[in-house]
Design a protein around this motif. Structure first.
Motif, PDB file in Angstrom:
ATOM      1  N   LEU A  38      32.420 -14.828  16.261  1.00  0.00           N
ATOM      2  CA  LEU A  38      33.438 -14.041  15.572  1.00  0.00           C
ATOM      3  C   LEU A  38      34.563 -13.672  16.538  1.00  0.00           C
ATOM      4  N   THR A  39      34.199 -13.275  17.749  1.00  0.00           N
ATOM      5  CA  THR A  39      35.214 -12.942  18.755  1.00  0.00           C
ATOM      6  C   THR A  39      36.115 -14.137  19.013  1.00  0.00           C
ATOM      7  N   GLU A  40      35.518 -15.296  19.184  1.00  0.00           N
ATOM      8  CA  GLU A  40      36.306 -16.506  19.446  1.00  0.00           C
ATOM      9  C   GLU A  40      37.217 -16.832  18.277  1.00  0.00           C
ATOM     10  N   ALA A  41      36.709 -16.716  17.062  1.00  0.00           N
ATOM     11  CA  ALA A  41      37.529 -17.003  15.878  1.00  0.00           C
ATOM     12  C   ALA A  41      38.759 -16.102  15.843  1.00  0.00           C
ATOM     13  N   LEU A  42      38.566 -14.824  16.125  1.00  0.00           N
ATOM     14  CA  LEU A  42      39.683 -13.876  16.101  1.00  0.00           C
ATOM     15  C   LEU A  42      40.688 -14.174  17.212  1.00  0.00           C
ATOM     16  N   CYS A  43      40.197 -14.525  18.390  1.00  0.00           N
ATOM     17  CA  CYS A  43      41.091 -14.877  19.499  1.00  0.00           C
ATOM     18  C   CYS A  43      41.915 -16.119  19.170  1.00  0.00           C
ATOM     19  N   LEU A  44      41.276 -17.115  18.599  1.00  0.00           N
ATOM     20  CA  LEU A  44      41.979 -18.362  18.289  1.00  0.00           C
ATOM     21  C   LEU A  44      43.015 -18.179  17.187  1.00  0.00           C
ATOM     22  N   ALA A  45      42.765 -17.238  16.273  1.00  0.00           N
ATOM     23  CA  ALA A  45      43.641 -17.083  15.106  1.00  0.00           C
ATOM     24  C   ALA A  45      44.706 -16.013  15.273  1.00  0.00           C
ATOM     25  N   HIS A  46      44.671 -15.247  16.348  1.00  0.00           N
ATOM     26  CA  HIS A  46      45.501 -14.034  16.402  1.00  0.00           C
ATOM     27  C   HIS A  46      47.000 -14.326  16.404  1.00  0.00           C
ATOM     28  N   ASP A  47      47.416 -15.520  16.803  1.00  0.00           N
ATOM     29  CA  ASP A  47      48.844 -15.854  16.853  1.00  0.00           C
ATOM     30  C   ASP A  47      49.277 -16.862  15.787  1.00  0.00           C
ATOM     31  N   LEU A  48      48.429 -17.140  14.819  1.00  0.00           N
ATOM     32  CA  LEU A  48      48.765 -18.155  13.813  1.00  0.00           C
ATOM     33  C   LEU A  48      50.065 -17.837  13.083  1.00  0.00           C
ATOM     34  N   GLY A  49      50.358 -16.554  12.891  1.00  0.00           N
ATOM     35  CA  GLY A  49      51.498 -16.163  12.058  1.00  0.00           C
ATOM     36  C   GLY A  49      52.834 -16.130  12.757  1.00  0.00           C
ATOM     37  N   HIS A  50      52.887 -16.471  14.042  1.00  0.00           N
ATOM     38  CA  HIS A  50      54.172 -16.437  14.739  1.00  0.00           C
ATOM     39  C   HIS A  50      55.112 -17.527  14.218  1.00  0.00           C
ATOM     40  N   PRO A  51      56.377 -17.170  13.969  1.00  0.00           N
ATOM     41  CA  PRO A  51      57.376 -18.171  13.569  1.00  0.00           C
ATOM     42  C   PRO A  51      57.864 -18.939  14.792  1.00  0.00           C
ATOM     43  N   PRO A  52      58.779 -19.880  14.626  1.00  0.00           N
ATOM     44  CA  PRO A  52      59.331 -20.564  15.797  1.00  0.00           C
ATOM     45  C   PRO A  52      60.082 -19.588  16.699  1.00  0.00           C
ATOM     46  N   ASP A  62      56.401  -9.846   9.228  1.00  0.00           N
ATOM     47  CA  ASP A  62      55.570  -9.380  10.333  1.00  0.00           C
ATOM     48  C   ASP A  62      54.576 -10.484  10.671  1.00  0.00           C
ATOM     49  N   HIS A  63      54.535 -10.898  11.937  1.00  0.00           N
ATOM     50  CA  HIS A  63      53.719 -12.066  12.282  1.00  0.00           C
ATOM     51  C   HIS A  63      52.228 -11.806  12.080  1.00  0.00           C
ATOM     52  N   ASN A  64      51.779 -10.566  12.290  1.00  0.00           N
ATOM     53  CA  ASN A  64      50.360 -10.293  12.106  1.00  0.00           C
ATOM     54  C   ASN A  64      49.971 -10.401  10.632  1.00  0.00           C
ATOM     55  N   ALA A  65      50.793  -9.830   9.765  1.00  0.00           N
ATOM     56  CA  ALA A  65      50.536  -9.952   8.328  1.00  0.00           C
ATOM     57  C   ALA A  65      50.640 -11.407   7.881  1.00  0.00           C
ATOM     58  N   HIS A  66      51.549 -12.155   8.524  1.00  0.00           N
ATOM     59  CA  HIS A  66      51.698 -13.565   8.136  1.00  0.00           C
ATOM     60  C   HIS A  66      50.468 -14.377   8.539  1.00  0.00           C
ATOM     61  N   SER A  67      49.788 -13.980   9.619  1.00  0.00           N
ATOM     62  CA  SER A  67      48.532 -14.650   9.965  1.00  0.00           C
ATOM     63  C   SER A  67      47.540 -14.531   8.814  1.00  0.00           C
ATOM     64  N   ILE A  68      47.453 -13.323   8.237  1.00  0.00           N
ATOM     65  CA  ILE A  68      46.566 -13.111   7.090  1.00  0.00           C
ATOM     66  C   ILE A  68      47.035 -13.934   5.899  1.00  0.00           C
ATOM     67  N   THR A 115      59.133 -17.295  -0.123  1.00  0.00           N
ATOM     68  CA  THR A 115      58.744 -18.697   0.040  1.00  0.00           C
ATOM     69  C   THR A 115      59.558 -19.356   1.145  1.00  0.00           C
ATOM     70  N   ILE A 116      60.850 -19.064   1.188  1.00  0.00           N
ATOM     71  CA  ILE A 116      61.687 -19.582   2.280  1.00  0.00           C
ATOM     72  C   ILE A 116      61.172 -19.058   3.613  1.00  0.00           C
ATOM     73  N   GLY A 117      60.823 -17.774   3.651  1.00  0.00           N
ATOM     74  CA  GLY A 117      60.261 -17.198   4.869  1.00  0.00           C
ATOM     75  C   GLY A 117      58.968 -17.881   5.287  1.00  0.00           C
ATOM     76  N   ASP A 118      58.106 -18.163   4.310  1.00  0.00           N
ATOM     77  CA  ASP A 118      56.860 -18.876   4.607  1.00  0.00           C
ATOM     78  C   ASP A 118      57.147 -20.246   5.219  1.00  0.00           C
ATOM     79  N   PHE A 119      58.117 -20.948   4.665  1.00  0.00           N
ATOM     80  CA  PHE A 119      58.433 -22.287   5.139  1.00  0.00           C
ATOM     81  C   PHE A 119      58.970 -22.250   6.562  1.00  0.00           C
ATOM     82  N   ILE A 120      59.890 -21.346   6.833  1.00  0.00           N
ATOM     83  CA  ILE A 120      60.472 -21.257   8.174  1.00  0.00           C
ATOM     84  C   ILE A 120      59.440 -20.755   9.182  1.00  0.00           C
ATOM     85  N   ALA A 121      58.613 -19.790   8.787  1.00  0.00           N
ATOM     86  CA  ALA A 121      57.600 -19.259   9.705  1.00  0.00           C
ATOM     87  C   ALA A 121      56.629 -20.344  10.147  1.00  0.00           C
ATOM     88  N   GLY A 122      56.409 -21.328   9.304  1.00  0.00           N
ATOM     89  CA  GLY A 122      55.497 -22.410   9.657  1.00  0.00           C
ATOM     90  C   GLY A 122      56.092 -23.450  10.577  1.00  0.00           C
TER      91      GLY A 122
END
Length: 385
Positions: free
Chosen positions: A90-104, A124-130, A355-362
């Motif tokens: 679980l710790t590893e999963a959280l560490c690996l996923a913590h920055d998923l929501g960062h945009p370019p 917010d990048h943290n909320a976008h990870s979720i 939706t535009i925000g989702d696309f650019i954030a990815g």
């Protein structure tokens, strides 16, 4: 003191939002191992290799990017979790996923996207990870998202502590699967958060020196650095500065990890918590640095912000990165037909902007640059940073 009794247990997980029938081969993996593997195999995780950590679209092969940073955080997090008797997977999963929501373009891109989405609730990048792991990743036939466990979602949402005023994206996800946002998260999540601090504090020193933005003589005047630098000289007289710097990073990480383990054990004992639920109800973080190291680490952070993150050499690059994100958002807002077919929203104006925000954030850094050059015009980012 091992904290096994406070560790997240796969057998007592609160489960997933969408019940799954275990059809087909799954292998000998528990729920948290499968969470970790779903993150590693996600498109969002792969994109981290071309997303900024400190330097925008770095040209040098030796600089960290979001992907390498996340792997380094996971290594530190697992070490701490094992020493404390917590759940490593679980710790590893959280560490690996913590920055998923960062945009370019890292925080520069986030600031621009937040401003562009003001009328749609911001970004917010943290909320976008979720948002990514509950909605935007779609590898499964029966539901959107990765369908991670409650414990993984809780840890991602509030690894930095309770959330009193969730953003729209986090509130939306929480309405579908209550993550108890007002409480502290598991010890695994708290460890993942501090492992992130340990990693970027030390690895940004390495990258900052490599880029010529940090002055070694100024760096070694910091208490936390001096305390480790002088013994290296004593152990290895005549060692080159380059090798001493590598030793410094190793020694500081080891020292910070050791302090964190000891302090976490002390806090847990003082709090008298005996269950995971009592950890969540403790009203304070139980994983963290000792008071003396916390002070030293704050001094180091202030130095890094002043000399590295806000270095004069990086300011025009940050401005250009923000221009790219802002221009892309405006282009897609003014002409939604520029979006790929599967990204054209049929909802109201707020949904369209999100939706535009989702696309650019990815987008990765380089994809954002390419789209800007295609749709708007040239991008002026130097190769060096």
């Amino acid at each position: 003191m091992m904290l096994d009794a406070l560790a997240a247990q796969p057998s007592s997980s609160r489960g997933r939002a969408h019940p799954e029938v275990d059809a087909g081969p799954r292998g000998p993996r528990d729920i948290f191992q499968r969470d970790r593997d779903r993150i590693i195999h996600s498109v969002s995780f792969r994109r981290l290799r071309h997303k900024t950590q400190v330097f925008v679209a770095p040209d040098g092969d030796h600089y960290r990017v979001r992907l390498t940073h996340s792997i380094e955080v996971a290594q530190i997090g697992r070490t701490i979790a094992r020493a404390l008797g917590l759940n490593e997977d679980l710790t590893e999963a959280l560490c690996l996923a913590h920055d998923l929501g960062h945009p370019p373009f890292g925080h520069a891109g986030e600031d621009a996207l937040k401003a562009a989405m003001t009328d749609a609730g911001g970004f917010d990048h943290n909320a976008h990870s979720i948002r990514l792991v509950t909605k935007l990743e779609t590898p499964y036939p029966g539901f959107d998202g990765l369908n991670l466990s409650w414990e993984a979602l809780e840890g991602l949402a509030k690894h930095n502590g309770p959330i009193r005023n969730p953003s729209w994206a986090l509130a939306e996800a929480n309405a579908d699967f209550d993550l108890e946002l007002g409480s502290w998260p598991s010890l695994e999540a708290q460890v993942a958060a501090v492992a992130d601090d340990v990693a970027y504090d030390n690895h940004d020193i390495d990258d900052g020196i490599r880029a010529g933005l940090l002055n070694l003589d100024e760096l070694v005047e910091l208490p936390i650095v001096r305390r480790h630098w002088d013994p290296i000289d004593q152990r290895h007289p005549g060692l080159s500065d380059e090798k001493k710097l590598r030793a410094l990073v190793r020694d500081q990480i080891g020292s910070m990890v050791g302090d964190l383990i000891a302090e976490t054990r002390r806090r847990v004992a003082d709090a008298g918590v005996e269950t995971c639920d009592e950890v969540r109800a403790a009203g304070q973080p139980l994983a963290g640095f000792s008071a003396s190291l916390a002070d030293e680490e704050c001094t180091l952070k202030r130095f890094l912000y002043e000399r590295l993150y806000n270095a004069p050499e990086l300011i025009p690059i940050r401005v250009e990165a923000q221009r790219v994100v802002s221009n892309l958002f405006a282009a897609y807002r003014d002409d939604p037909s520029l979006l790929p077919d599967n990204w054209r929203s049929e909802g109201d104006e707020t949904q369209r902007l999100r939706t535009i925000g989702d696309f650019i954030a990815g987008m990765t850094d380089r994809f954002a640059v390419a789209r800007h050059e295609e749709l708007v015009g040239p991008v002026y980012l130097p190769d060096r940073f």
